[in-house]
Design a protein around this motif. Structure first.
Motif, PDB file in Angstrom:
ATOM      1  N   THR A 166       0.940  -1.348   0.008  1.00  0.00           N
ATOM      2  CA  THR A 166      -0.180   0.117   0.130  1.00  0.00           C
ATOM      3  C   THR A 166       0.780   1.207  -0.108  1.00  0.00           C
ATOM      4  OG1 THR A 166      -0.036  -0.364   2.282  1.00  0.00           O
ATOM      5  CG2 THR A 166      -1.935  -0.834   0.921  1.00  0.00           C
ATOM      6  N   TRP A 193       6.593   3.352  -9.734  1.00  0.00           N
ATOM      7  CA  TRP A 193       5.296   2.865 -10.357  1.00  0.00           C
ATOM      8  C   TRP A 193       5.671   1.433 -11.026  1.00  0.00           C
ATOM      9  CZ3 TRP A 193       0.792   4.647  -9.776  1.00  0.00           C
ATOM     10  CH2 TRP A 193       0.655   5.874  -8.959  1.00  0.00           C
ATOM     11  N   ALA A 206       4.948  -0.930  -8.418  1.00  0.00           N
ATOM     12  CA  ALA A 206       3.580  -1.100  -7.994  1.00  0.00           C
ATOM     13  C   ALA A 206       2.818  -1.832  -9.084  1.00  0.00           C
ATOM     14  CB  ALA A 206       3.025   0.371  -7.739  1.00  0.00           C
ATOM     15  N   THR A 250      -3.810   3.307  -3.957  1.00  0.00           N
ATOM     16  CA  THR A 250      -2.576   3.906  -4.404  1.00  0.00           C
ATOM     17  C   THR A 250      -2.839   5.261  -5.260  1.00  0.00           C
ATOM     18  OG1 THR A 250      -1.849   1.575  -4.445  1.00  0.00           O
ATOM     19  CG2 THR A 250      -0.791   3.310  -5.899  1.00  0.00           C
TER      20      THR A 250
END
Length: 356
Positions: free
Chosen positions: A54, A69, A72, A92
């Protein structure tokens, strides 16, 4: 395919192992069967938070790992493969909005809670049946926001809404002046129309005039990551099925016409991966984000639409039954295709970005 460093490979492998062992599609079936409007397992989301997922894009000074990113996206792709129901993407993106446009006080107040999983966030942008951020009537007067947002993802579990108004983005906490009306969509996830009636709103004053577009581009790219994971899983599942299914005393995979169809899908999947990873790399580099995001989501829409349809068809009649998982991917695909820009909307946006 993106070149990963050792830490990113470890993160991807950890996400893959967790999703496969702890959150297979059977867990989604349990969430669906529960009938709870939140439509996700809070225990599973807590595990994601404990693993740091998270906080991947949140700066270290606010409790995150600032891992970028691409990192993620690796996590989201693996969760997409097993249709893991969670508010991770929306949380996010809400965090990204605060990173981009929040004041020091707003960042200190919200980012640590989003990073730890204590708070769940989501975007509340559209007001009609189709994505169109240019048509917003929600307004703010005296620090109070009023308006209705349609089809808000993960609305039932959200503690914080990032709301688009006529003069920018605002942070609105769940509570007085915020009411939900559940919308049942085909993917059986949490969606709601959210009405703000004089709710307290705190403006994201930074980020410039492009803040809304910048946040939506991040939503498009991360949504495309989930779609990539889904497309990969549909391809793999369908290929395995064709290799073991026998008809007319022959394995289906030996039929040349089916081989051609799978070859076409394999090529489409490679194109989709290139576009999505290009979007993630644009975010990390800060160069060409708008175009990369538009291409990533448009290509994800195109490929997943085809992949999910072909997956069901190549499974034959049994692909239409609830017994097989393949239909769940098609249903989720249709919802995601319409989220943050349909293919026609994105083509038009790409043309405008090019000055046409």
């Amino acid at each position: 395919m993106a070149v990963l460093n050792e830490e990113q490979e470890m993160l991807r492998d950890m996400a893959r192992e967790w999703a496969t062992n702890e959150s297979p599609v059977t867990e989604f079936r349990k969430v669906r069967a529960s009938g709870e409007p939140e439509a996700f397992d809070r225990g599973a989301f807590g595990n994601m938070a404990e693993m740091g997922w998270t906080g991947v894009i949140i700066p270290e000074e606010h409790g995150g790992s600032d891992f970028g990113w691409l990192s993620a996206g690796l996590v989201v792709e693996e969760l997409g493969k097993t249709l893991t129901a969670s508010p991770l993407i929306q949380t996010t993106i809400a965090a990204a909005a605060i990173v981009l446009g929040g004041s020091d006080e707003q960042k200190a107040k919200y980012l640590p809670k989003l990073a730890s999983g204590e708070m769940i966030g989501t975007l509340a942008i559209d007001e009609g049946a189709r994505h169109d951020p240019s048509k917003i009537a929600t307004s703010v007067s005296g620090g109070k926001i009023s308006g209705t947002k349609a089809f808000v993802h993960e609305a039932h579990g959200a503690d914080l809404f990032v709301v688009a108004s006529t003069d920018g983005l605002y942070l609105v906490e769940k509570g007085d002046g915020v009411s939900l009306s559940t919308r049942k969509l085909t993917d059986q996830r949490s969606h709601a129309d959210v009405t703000f009636d004089g709710a307290s709103a705190d403006k994201l004053a930074g980020g410039g005039d492009s803040l809304l577009d910048d946040v939506l581009d991040r939503a498009r790219i991360l949504t495309a990551c989930e779609m990539l994971g889904m497309a990969q899983q549909v391809f793999d599942t369908t290929l395995d099925y064709l290799k073991q299914r026998v008809q007319f005393n022959q394995v289906l995979a030996t039929f040349q016409s089916l081989q051609h169809r799978m070859a076409d899908l394999f090529g489409d999947l490679a194109m989709m991966r290139s576009a999505v990873e290009g979007g993630l790399q644009a975010l990390d580099s800060g160069f060409g984000v708008a175009r990369a995001a538009t291409i990533a989501k448009a290509e994800a829409n195109r490929v997943l639409h085809t992949m999910s349809r072909e997956g069901v068809q190549l499974h034959g009649g049994i692909g239409m039954t609830d017994e097989y998982d393949i239909g769940f991917y098609l249903k989720r695909a249709r919802v995601l295709e319409a989220s943050f820009g349909s293919t026609s909307y994105l083509k038009n946006r790409f043309a405008k970005l090019g000055g046409y």
